[in-house]
Design a protein around this motif. Sequence first.
Motif, PDB file in Angstrom:
ATOM      1  N   ARG A  10     100.089  17.081 -86.872  1.00 24.19           N
ATOM      2  CA  ARG A  10     100.296  16.000 -86.241  1.00 24.19           C
ATOM      3  C   ARG A  10      99.161  14.862 -86.906  1.00 24.19           C
ATOM      4  N   HIS A  11      98.090  15.266 -87.323  1.00 21.69           N
ATOM      5  CA  HIS A  11      97.520  14.344 -88.150  1.00 21.69           C
ATOM      6  C   HIS A  11      97.719  13.855 -89.328  1.00 21.69           C
ATOM      7  N   ALA A  14     100.515  11.518 -88.490  1.00 21.78           N
ATOM      8  CA  ALA A  14      99.946  10.166 -88.258  1.00 21.78           C
ATOM      9  C   ALA A  14      99.481   9.342 -89.096  1.00 21.78           C
ATOM     10  N   GLY A  17     101.947   6.973 -90.552  1.00 20.18           N
ATOM     11  CA  GLY A  17     101.941   5.751 -89.678  1.00 20.18           C
ATOM     12  C   GLY A  17     100.661   4.910 -90.111  1.00 20.18           C
ATOM     13  N   TYR A  18      99.409   5.215 -90.216  1.00 22.96           N
ATOM     14  CA  TYR A  18      98.409   4.279 -90.632  1.00 22.96           C
ATOM     15  C   TYR A  18      98.837   3.805 -92.028  1.00 22.96           C
TER      16      TYR A  18
END
Length: 132
Positions: A10-11, A14, A17-18
Amino acid sequence: MPPRHRTRWRHEVASFGYAFQGIREALQTEPHLRFHALATVVVIGLGLWLQVSRHDWALLALSIGAVWTAELLNTAIETLVNLVSPDFHPLAGRAKDVAAGAVLLMALAAGVVGLLVFGPPLWTKLLALRTS
């Protein structure tokens, strides 16, 4: 999947996304990046119209990616310099100038690639239009 691996996955997701958020913010605030976006659209359109080879597409993709990367790094450097040196300092100005120079150099190299890729087929098309 064990919980620890799921959290790491998940990290990792994510972080994409950043990265996209950073590109989006740069597009909204940096006029030069918007120019590069327009140039990208023009290059893709020309490539489609001229039906360039896969090899030429690879050269164009690398050039586009390199210019975008240089511009994004330049933006990051300028932002960081503004944070750590809000008042004028000659070294801060030098860092910004060198970063901008890197973008200019990459854009010129991409322009040369564009001339080498698009020049011959564009010349052929223009001559065909002139003789018809």
